[in-house]
Design an enzyme around this catalytic site. Structure first.
Site, PDB file in Angstrom:
ATOM      1  CG  PHE A  72       1.142   2.018  -4.060  1.00 26.78           C
ATOM      2  CD1 PHE A  72       1.471   3.429  -4.299  1.00 26.78           C
ATOM      3  CD2 PHE A  72      -0.036   1.581  -4.293  1.00 26.78           C
ATOM      4  CE1 PHE A  72       0.481   4.123  -5.040  1.00 26.78           C
ATOM      5  CE2 PHE A  72      -1.090   2.499  -5.057  1.00 26.78           C
ATOM      6  CZ  PHE A  72      -0.733   3.758  -5.343  1.00 26.78           C
TER       7      PHE A  72
ATOM      8  CD  GLN B 260      -8.365  -1.622   1.199  1.00 25.44           C
ATOM      9  OE1 GLN B 260      -8.169  -1.259  -0.198  1.00 25.44           O
ATOM     10  NE2 GLN B 260      -7.258  -2.228   1.263  1.00 25.44           N
TER      11      GLN B 260
ATOM     12  CG  HIS C 133      -8.030   4.834   0.128  1.00 21.73           C
ATOM     13  ND1 HIS C 133      -7.199   5.647   0.606  1.00 21.73           N
ATOM     14  CD2 HIS C 133      -7.373   4.205  -0.765  1.00 21.73           C
ATOM     15  CE1 HIS C 133      -6.060   5.943  -0.250  1.00 21.73           C
ATOM     16  NE2 HIS C 133      -6.229   4.811  -0.946  1.00 21.73           N
TER      17      HIS C 133
ATOM     18  CG  LEU D 287      -9.006   7.353  -4.424  1.00 24.15           C
ATOM     19  CD1 LEU D 287      -8.676   6.569  -2.946  1.00 24.15           C
ATOM     20  CD2 LEU D 287      -8.659   6.302  -5.400  1.00 24.15           C
TER      21      LEU D 287
ATOM     22  CD  GLU E  39      -1.567   2.855  -0.533  1.00 18.29           C
ATOM     23  OE1 GLU E  39      -0.479   2.091  -0.633  1.00 18.29           O
ATOM     24  OE2 GLU E  39      -2.579   2.484  -0.110  1.00 18.29           O
TER      25      GLU E  39
ATOM     26  NE  ARG F 284      -4.871   1.287  -0.464  1.00 19.10           N
ATOM     27  CZ  ARG F 284      -4.955   1.129  -1.905  1.00 19.10           C
ATOM     28  NH1 ARG F 284      -6.402   0.553  -1.949  1.00 19.10           N
ATOM     29  NH2 ARG F 284      -4.665   1.757  -2.702  1.00 19.10           N
TER      30      ARG F 284
ATOM     31  CG  HIS G 178     -10.731   2.362  -1.732  1.00 14.47           C
ATOM     32  ND1 HIS G 178     -10.770   3.319  -2.611  1.00 14.47           N
ATOM     33  CD2 HIS G 178      -9.448   1.666  -2.068  1.00 14.47           C
ATOM     34  CE1 HIS G 178      -9.774   3.186  -3.692  1.00 14.47           C
ATOM     35  NE2 HIS G 178      -9.118   2.154  -3.245  1.00 14.47           N
TER      36      HIS G 178
ATOM     37  NE  ARG H   1      -7.980  -3.246  -3.578  1.00 10.23           N
ATOM     38  CZ  ARG H   1      -7.490  -2.276  -3.699  1.00 10.23           C
ATOM     39  NH1 ARG H   1      -6.262  -2.043  -4.207  1.00 10.23           N
ATOM     40  NH2 ARG H   1      -8.120  -0.829  -3.423  1.00 10.23           N
TER      41      ARG H   1
END
Length: 572
Positions: free
Chosen positions: A117, A231, A233, A243, A246, A277, A346, A383
């Site tokens: 990730f 954040q 995304h 979404l 990821e 991100r 996100h 994050r």
């Protein structure tokens, strides 16, 4: 009037895990209030995975490396003692989920599978195909039923009530019956999730993510911390913002511009698509701004995620949920053409100020917070993917234990009169607002808020734009006082619920813009076009905002906690 030792508000991963922890304590009563059916919470939408150093794939991974990756990902705004505490407890939390029956994907050795990730040194993200949040939520719900947790579903939090500074109850709107309910309790855990719907259609969040817990805690006197840290995304579906996990990049997907170029090599030559991100989201927006997007201009523009080289087996086995979403909302099969994507709001890194990460306690005695509505602070300015589900698993349990311990050692504060007084205020408000025949429609206020936030306090920010956004929000707050709701029915009056949610969204949006105006630097997800560098001398600190009696926001600061990781330039 209902009475419980502990009240949990919010049925996502953190709230459900908190309720389970209290439910396991003999002699304590616990209720969980949620404005939807519990298993429809936002956690069910979390696709990619949950982080923990299990060493099932990467034997060389360590908890210390997970800690450093999280500190680095936070752009050094995360409190390092809390991050260490968190990373140490992630493996235990994941293994407990496994033992409770969460159907994780497995390695050939039948261990929990782990994938790469963004922003992480090793594959440590445990997953269940691309439905990880869904399985964690359902598994925890089953255990809550087993332990006798009392569910109050389709109940909407209106306000917290306190006496002599102690939180002692809540006033809640019962949607099914259309009436104001009161709950007396020794401790409350707020786990109401994020507030991405302030950006309306440019968010991965479900329609229920309106910042209700943050706003209620703020009105009760708790601080909101680091609210400017929002954040975006990198990979929301182009038309809807839904979404695209990821996991797409974790499994090896490419991001391409209109020239067919893997453009991340210009921005993060080592990590490429697996940079953090904020780095990837900014890169996509720069490509679009410089004319290398597809699909037109403005919000119609996008880049694409190309999965074709992964082959049908990987896409169908590991990314089938994403394939379904691409089918449904982009009319596109990832097996054939690349999928249009664009950054989308996100996650809110900021939230209710938690002053003790070992219990999730806030400054207000009796009030605890966990999950996305809280700021502990482990995510800082950005994050890492996979740390959100882990946050819910770890601090859901911690907050439940903290609230249970508090309830077991404190007497119930007598607050019946205060609860009835607040309930009467809300009953009068319902009658007044639903009887209005004129005013600006709630929907117009919502859309105007979303436009102001996306265009002037979105991925790219500057003083002029944010000042305009703040002025617009203040005007919307005035418009809201006389807004038109239009439905006087009591049973399932969603127009009234939307009216309440807009108040939460306006409250939270003002805190985001106010914090962003204060932070005259670029750090993590907060990108100032007029202050392009990180400024550790003046802004290596948390922002704290309090609601004053006159309705204005007071901003103060608190130093970030450091243990052993000194700030350095982030490079991926």
């Amino acid at each position: 009037m209902e009475q419980f030792d502990v009240l949990i508000v919010g049925s996502g991963g953190a709230g459900m895990r908190a309720a389970l922890e209290v439910g396991r304590r003999k002699g304590l009563t616990v209720a969980l209030a949620t404005k939807i059916f519990p298993t429809r919470s936002a956690t069910a939408m979390a696709q990619g995975g949950v982080n923990g150093c299990l060493n099932n794939v990467a034997k060389e991974d360590t908890i210390e490396t997970h800690t450093f990756d999280t500190v680095k990902g936070s752009d050094y705004l995360g409190d390092q003692d809390a991050i260490e505490f968190f990373c140490q407890r992630c493996p235990e939390g994941i293994l407990e989920m496994d033992q409770m029956g969460a159907p994780f994907s497995r390695t050939e050795e039948n261990k929990i599978a782990q994938r790469n990730f963004g922003g992480q040194s090793y594959p440590r993200t445990c997953y269940s195909a691309d439905k990880t949040g869904h399985v964690i939520l359902h598994t925890t719900y089953e255990q809550c039923l087993k332990e006798g947790v009392h569910f109050l579903q389709e109940w909407y939090l209106l306000d917290l009530v306190k006496v002599d500074g102690h939180i002692c109850g809540a006033v809640i709107w019962n949607m099914k019956e259309g009436k104001v309910e009161t709950i007396k309790t020794k401790a409350i855990v707020l786990a109401t999730g994020g507030s991405g719907r302030i950006f309306w259609t440019r968010t991965t969040n479900p329609f229920l993510s309106t910042g209700d817990g943050m706003a209620a805690a703020f009105r009760a006197g708790a601080a909101l911390k680091d609210m400017e840290m929002v954040q975006f995304h990198p990979t929301g579906l182009g038309k809807t913002g839904i979404l695209m996990s990821e996991a797409v990049r974790g499994e090896g997907g490419y991001l391409l511009n209109s020239e067919g170029e893997r453009f991340m090599k210009k921005y993060a030559p080592n990590k490429m698509e697996l940079a953090s991100r904020d780095v990837v989201a900014k890169a996509i927006e720069v490509e679009i701004a410089e004319g290398r997007g597809l699909g037109g201009s403005g919000l119609d523009a996008y880049v694409v995620a190309d999965l074709r080289h992964l082959g049908p087996e990987v896409i169908i086995e590991k990314l089938h949920g994403i394939r379904d979403l691409a089918f449904s909302f982009e009319h596109c099969d990832p097996l054939v053409p690349p999928v249009p994507i664009r950054p989308t709001c996100h996650y809110i890194m900021g939230g209710i100020d938690v002053v003790d990460y070992k219990t999730c306690a806030t400054e207000l005695p009796g009030l605890f917070a966990a999950g996305e509505c809280s700021c502990i602070s482990i995510h800082g300015a950005n994050r890492l993917g996979g740390n959100s589900l882990a946050d819910g698993v770890v601090f859901g349990r911690v907050s439940g234990a903290g609230a249970a311990d508090y309830a077991a050692t404190h007497e119930q504060v007598e607050c019946a009169a205060q609860l009835e007084e607040k309930a009467a205020e809300w009953e009068a408000k319902f009658k007044e607002v639903t009887a209005r025949k004129t005013g600006r429609p709630v929907v117009e206020i919502r859309d105007a808020l979303a436009n102001a936030m996306w265009n002037k306090c979105g991925i790219f920010r500057n003083e002029e734009g944010m000042t305009e956004a703040l002025n617009e929000i203040n005007q919307l707050i005035e418009d809201y006082k006389t807004c038109y709701v239009g439905d006087a029915e009591r049973t399932y009056n969603m127009a009234f619920v939307n009216y309440c949610e807009i108040n939460s969204m306006l409250t939270v949006a003002k805190a985001i813009v106010s914090g962003a105006l204060y932070r005259k630097e670029s750090r993590g997800a907060h990108l100032r076009e007029d202050f392009t560098k990180r400024d550790d001398v003046n802004f290596l600190k948390h922002s704290l905002q309090y609601l004053q009696d006159d309705g204005e926001y007071k901003l103060t600061t608190r130093d970030v906690v450091f243990t052993k990781y000194e700030p350095q330039e982030r490079k991926y």
